[in-house]
Scaffold this active site. Sequence first.
Site, mmCIF file in Angstrom:
data_model
loop_
_atom_site.group_PDB
_atom_site.id
_atom_site.type_symbol
_atom_site.label_atom_id
_atom_site.label_comp_id
_atom_site.label_asym_id
_atom_site.label_seq_id
_atom_site.Cartn_x
_atom_site.Cartn_y
_atom_site.Cartn_z
ATOM 1 N N LYS A 254 0.866 -1.183 0.000
ATOM 2 C CA LYS A 254 0.000 0.000 0.000
ATOM 3 C C LYS A 254 0.899 1.227 0.000
ATOM 4 O O LYS A 254 1.593 1.500 0.983
ATOM 5 C CB LYS A 254 -0.921 0.013 1.216
ATOM 6 C CG LYS A 254 -1.946 1.141 1.169
ATOM 7 C CD LYS A 254 -2.873 1.119 2.359
ATOM 8 C CE LYS A 254 -4.002 2.121 2.181
ATOM 9 N NZ LYS A 254 -3.538 3.493 1.924
ATOM 10 N N ASP B 222 2.041 5.017 0.133
ATOM 11 C CA ASP B 222 1.606 6.130 0.969
ATOM 12 C C ASP B 222 1.842 7.450 0.232
ATOM 13 O O ASP B 222 2.870 8.100 0.407
ATOM 14 C CB ASP B 222 2.396 6.102 2.284
ATOM 15 C CG ASP B 222 1.675 6.815 3.401
ATOM 16 O OD1 ASP B 222 0.525 7.228 3.186
ATOM 17 O OD2 ASP B 222 2.263 6.958 4.486
ATOM 18 N N GLU C 239 3.224 1.392 4.956
ATOM 19 C CA GLU C 239 1.856 1.665 5.400
ATOM 20 C C GLU C 239 1.009 0.404 5.511
ATOM 21 O O GLU C 239 0.102 0.337 6.331
ATOM 22 C CB GLU C 239 1.177 2.658 4.459
ATOM 23 C CG GLU C 239 -0.133 3.179 5.025
ATOM 24 C CD GLU C 239 -0.914 4.044 4.055
ATOM 25 O OE1 GLU C 239 -1.883 4.684 4.490
ATOM 26 O OE2 GLU C 239 -0.581 4.062 2.860
#
Length: 298
Positions: free
Chosen positions: A30, A32, A165
Amino acid sequence: MGPSLPQFVAPMLAVLGQPFDSDAHFFEIKWDGFRAAAMVEGGTVRLMSRNRIDLLPQFRSLSPLAALPDGLALDGEIVAFRDGKPDFDLMLHRGRGAGQKVVRFVAFDVLYQDYESRLALPFTQRREILEKVLRGVEIPELMLSDGMIGGGLALYRSACEQELEGVVAKKLSSPYASGKRNGAWVKIKRRLRIQVAVIGYIEKPGNDFQSLLVAGSGLPGEQPGPLRFLGRVGGGFTEASRTEMYGLLRAHPRAAPLVPCPEHGAWVEPGLYCEVSYAELTEGGLLRAPVFEGLIPG
């Protein structure tokens, strides 16, 4: 008049979930940063944000993406890197012209190719197209988001160890559901926990509070030190926990904050503690995205 891309494609959205393994999902980091669609036509590129704003004027260093094939639209994230790792705080403080050599567009899906929509294709086919299009492309400002089928738990543990993240899981069979949050994409965020002292609160009309003002010391990655202000905590409360907390806050008023605090709040005597989860510390040393997890019995 030749073909053209749509002005805007609403991004597909993810639901929040817990770490899991599945051979029916593709797992990737993921990123960021700022979500954007890179839309290439006529030798130019637009970086369309979720609220329909072209971000290219803010990130001129990504202009080389215009060298991608015309009629291509990629879904991705504008990410600022510090020491090889995504740094969202760097994005916030240096968003305009943020460092020619640290900002990248990380591509993780294809929306259009040769001016034709690829939204109805399953993720597996879109991923194949994305990898084929970007194979051999030499644009330093462009990155392909790597990932794997299965292995979600291992990737999540790795992301946590690297202080990233989190992870996103994408169902292999799912089409691109523009503007929807249908459960085919699941975001699994890394969360840290800390016990903090409640030093005050921001009042809200109607016998309520807007957020707690908290302090703590000895956070992960920090040397032990004196108690210091860590920011506001406004999320995670149920109706019952808000009522209980407000009663405790009102019961022990104090004239001044226990530690230096830039906020204008109502202050409480020491002795009230709670557990808070958060994503990371900001550059200014505050909790990022803090959530109330529960009171700690005194």
